[in-house]
Design a protein around this motif. Structure first.
Motif, PDB file in Angstrom:
ATOM      1  N   ALA A   1       3.560   1.619   3.991  1.00  0.00           N
ATOM      2  CA  ALA A   1       3.749   0.088   3.224  1.00  0.00           C
ATOM      3  C   ALA A   1       4.687  -0.925   4.082  1.00  0.00           C
ATOM      4  CB  ALA A   1       4.107   0.389   2.101  1.00  0.00           C
TER       5      ALA A   1
ATOM      6  N   TYR B   1       3.016  -2.215   7.229  1.00  0.00           N
ATOM      7  CA  TYR B   1       1.820  -3.108   6.562  1.00  0.00           C
ATOM      8  C   TYR B   1       2.343  -4.314   6.594  1.00  0.00           C
ATOM      9  CZ  TYR B   1      -2.197  -4.918   3.827  1.00  0.00           C
ATOM     10  OH  TYR B   1      -3.065  -5.781   3.669  1.00  0.00           O
TER      11      TYR B   1
ATOM     12  N   PRO C   1       0.835  -1.276   0.106  1.00  0.00           N
ATOM     13  CA  PRO C   1       0.087   0.105  -0.073  1.00  0.00           C
ATOM     14  C   PRO C   1       0.945   1.489  -0.207  1.00  0.00           C
ATOM     15  CG  PRO C   1      -0.038  -1.024   2.227  1.00  0.00           C
ATOM     16  CD  PRO C   1       0.667  -1.878   1.230  1.00  0.00           C
TER      17      PRO C   1
ATOM     18  N   SER D   1       4.131   7.295   2.719  1.00  0.00           N
ATOM     19  CA  SER D   1       3.371   6.009   1.998  1.00  0.00           C
ATOM     20  C   SER D   1       4.156   4.849   1.996  1.00  0.00           C
ATOM     21  CB  SER D   1       2.639   6.143   0.555  1.00  0.00           C
ATOM     22  OG  SER D   1       3.658   6.122  -0.200  1.00  0.00           O
TER      23      SER D   1
ATOM     24  N   PRO E   1      -4.853  -8.229  -4.417  1.00  0.00           N
ATOM     25  CA  PRO E   1      -4.483  -7.454  -3.375  1.00  0.00           C
ATOM     26  C   PRO E   1      -3.979  -8.270  -2.244  1.00  0.00           C
ATOM     27  CG  PRO E   1      -6.640  -7.455  -3.304  1.00  0.00           C
ATOM     28  CD  PRO E   1      -6.367  -8.255  -4.651  1.00  0.00           C
TER      29      PRO E   1
END
Length: 478
Positions: free
Chosen positions: A271, A274, A228, A267, A355
Motif C-alpha cells: 500500500a 502504491y 490497497p 499489504s 477507489p
C-alpha cells in the motif's frame, strides 16, 4: 531510499518460493491443512502467512526487512518515525493516548470521536473535556471543531495534556486544523489526530492536506480504508517535540499482537508503494473520473450528490441523499438488492467510498449507474415523512461523574423517557459510524433522548445491551 521497492513483501515471497517445510506456527502449515470449501479461498493466500523466522524480521524489534519497510513509510510521509500497525487504527489510538496521558490528566477531545478514543481515555483514567463540533444542517452530520472553541477550552483548561481531534470525519469533511495545531503548540500542548480516513491525503493536490504535513504530533491512519492494504492494516506517524517516541514504541509492543500477521504487514508495504507511485497524472485522471461519476449520479431522479462547503473535503467520499421520502437506510437496502454495497448509511445519507484509481485503471461506472437507476425507480419510493435531526451538544462539556469515580456508584435501568437529567451509565453508539452519542458518566439531556428516538425510528442500529433495544437505559444511581 527507493519508494518503488516493497522489501517486506519481496522477502516474504522469496521465502514461500523455497517451498519451506513448516515445523513452526501457524498451524495451517502454509495452507496445506486447508481443505474442502476453504481451499480455493485461503490456500494460496496462506502461503504468505509465516511467522518471525530468520530473514523475515520481527515487528516488535525490527532489524531487517520490516525496519526497511517502515523506513520507506517514514520517508514517504516526512516524519520522525512511522510504524506498521496490524491491529487497526484502534491500537494506534490507544497507544498514542497512553503515550500522552496519565491518570487524572485533563484532555480536550473532539465530541464526535471514534469509540476507541474514549476507550483509550478510559484505560488511562484521564478527565475528558468534550469539544462540540460544527453541525452541518444540510448533511445532518457533525463536522470538525472550530478554532474559537479550542481557544476557549485552552483558556479554561490551560493544564490540558493533549488535544485529540478526528480529521477528516467519516464523510470526508476536512475542516481547518492547522490553526488548532499552531494554537495548541503555542501552549505546549501536543495534538493527536485520528486520521483513519486520510491515509491517502499525501497523494497530491486533489486531496486535503494530511495532518502529518500540518505538524500534528501523532497521526494514526487506517491504511486499509482507502489504500490497497488488508483489513486491520494501519499506520502511525510520530513527529513531536512534546512526547517520547520510545514510550510510544513501548506501548505499541504491549498493545499489538505478539504474533503479527505477515499478510497484513506485507499489504502495508504494498500500500505504501502504491501511494508513493501515485503521480500527478494519476490524480488528474482520478479527478476527471470522479467528476463524471458524480454527474451521472446527480442525473438520477430522486437523489442528490452533496458537496463540501468551500470544497474542503475528500473527493473519494461521495455522499448521496434522497430528495424524496426515503431515508439513507432505505436507499442502502435498495442498492444492496442490485449488488451495490455502500460504506454506511444514516437517517439522511448514504456514503460511497470511491477507489483510489490510477490513470491506467478502469471501473465499471456505466454498469454501476445502471444498477443505481434500477434500484431507485420511482415506484420504490414509500410514503414516509422525512425526519429532521436534532443533534446538539455544548461547545465545551465534561462528565458529571469522572471515569475514576464511576465504580463507586450503583447502576439502575429505567425507561428512556425518564432518563432526562440522569447520568448515563453505558456507552450509546449508533453504528456505523461508531461515534458515541452518550458516554458513561455524562448527563442525559432532552436532546439526547430525541436523537436516540430519531435514530431508532430511522432504522439505526446501536451497540448496546438488550434493555436498550427495548427502550431502556442504564443510569448511575446518585
Amino acid at each position: 531510499m527507493n519508494q518503488n521497492s516493497v522489501p517486506l513483501f519481496k522477502q516474504l515471497k522469496r521465502h514461500t518460493e523455497k517451498n519451506p517445510i513448516s515445523f513452526h506456527v501457524p498451524g495451517h502449515k502454509y495452507g496445506e491443512l486447508i481443505q474442502a470449501d476453504g481451499e480455493s479461498y485461503y490456500k494460496e493466500m496462506l502461503r504468505l502467512d509465516a511467522t518471525e523466522l530468520n530473514g523475515l524480521d520481527d515487528l516488535h524489534s525490527p532489524e531487517g526487512v520490516i525496519k526497511e519497510a517502515e523506513g520507506l513509510l517514514t520517508q514517504l510521509y516526512g516524519v520522525e518515525k512511522s510504524f506498521f500497525l496490524v491491529n487497526g487504527s484502534t491500537v494506534g489510538n490507544l497507544a498514542m493516548i497512553m503515550t500522552a496521558l496519565k491518570e487524572n490528566d485533563t484532555v480536550l477531545v473532539q465530541r464526535n470521536c471514534h469509540k476507541s478514543i474514549m476507550n483509550g481515555i478510559q484505560l488511562v483514567k484521564a478527565h475528558p473535556i468534550f469539544l462540540g463540533p460544527i453541525f452541518d444542517e444540510d448533511w445532518g452530520v457533525a463536522g470538525g471543531v472550530p478554532v474559537h472553541t479550542i481557544e476557549q477550552a485552552i483558556e479554561r483548561y490551560p493544564h490540558a495534556k493533549a488535544i485529540i481531534l478526528t480529521y477528516p470525519n467519516y464523510y470526508g469533511m476536512a475542516d481547518d486544523i492547522e490553526g488548532i495545531i499552531e494554537l495548541a503548540h503555542e501552549s505546549n500542548i501536543p495534538v493527536l489526530i485520528d486520521e483513519a480516513h486520510g491515509a491517502h491525503f499525501i497523494g497530491g493536490e486533489l486531496f486535503p492536506q494530511s495532518a502529518v504535513h500540518l505538524k500534528a504530533d501523532i497521526v494514526v491512519q487506517s491504511a486499509h480504508k482507502t489504500l490497497p492494504a488488508m483489513t486491520m492494516g494501519a499506520y502511525l506517524h510520530f513527529n513531536s517535540q512534546f512526547l517520547s517516541v520510545n514510550e510510544l514504541s513501548n506501548h505499541l509492543q504491549i498493545l499489538q499482537s505478539s504474533s503479527p500477521s505477515y499478510p497484513i504487514l506485507a499489504s502495508l508495504d504494498i500500500a505504501r508503494e502504491y501511494l508513493a507511485s501515485f503521480t500527478r497524472e494519476d490524480g488528474d485522471a482520478l479527478r476527471e473520473t470522479i467528476f463524471k461519476f458524480r454527474q451521472e449520479l446527480q442525473g438520477i431522479e430522486g437523489i442528490k450528490v452533496l458537496t463540501y462547503n468551500n470544497g474542503s473535503g475528500d473527493p473519494l467520499k461521495i455522499t448521496i441523499q434522497s430528495t424524496t421520502s426515503l431515508s439513507g437506510y432505505d436507499i442502502q437496502k435498495l442498492l444492496e438488492k442490485e449488488g451495490i454495497y455502500t460504506e454506511m448509511a444514516d437517517p439522511f445519507n448514504v456514503l460511497l467510498v470511491f477507489p483510489l484509481l490510477k490513470k491506467d485503471m478502469t471501473y465499471p461506472i456505466k454498469e454501476i449507474i445502471s444498477r443505481f437507476k434500477r434500484a431507485l425507480q420511482p415506484d420504490q419510493i414509500v410514503g414516509k415523512t422525512k425526519i429532521k435531526s436534532t443533534f446538539r451538544k455544548p461547545d465545551i462539556s465534561s462528565l458529571a461523574i469522572s471515569i475514576k469515580d464511576r465504580s463507586t456508584f450503583q447502576i439502575g435501568t429505567i425507561p428512556l423517557e425518564d432518563a432526562v437529567g440522569k447520568v448515563c451509565a453505558q456507552l450509546i453508539i449508533p453504528y456505523p459510524p461508531g461515534i458515541p452519542l452518550l458516554f458513561p458518566g455524562e448527563l442525559i439531556s432532552k436532546e439526547d433522548i430525541e436523537t436516540i428516538r430519531l435514530l431508532k425510528k430511522s432504522g439505526a442500529k446501536f451497540q448496546g445491551d438488550e434493555d436498550f433495544e427495548h427502550g431502556k437505559i442504564d443510569i448511575y444511581l446518585t
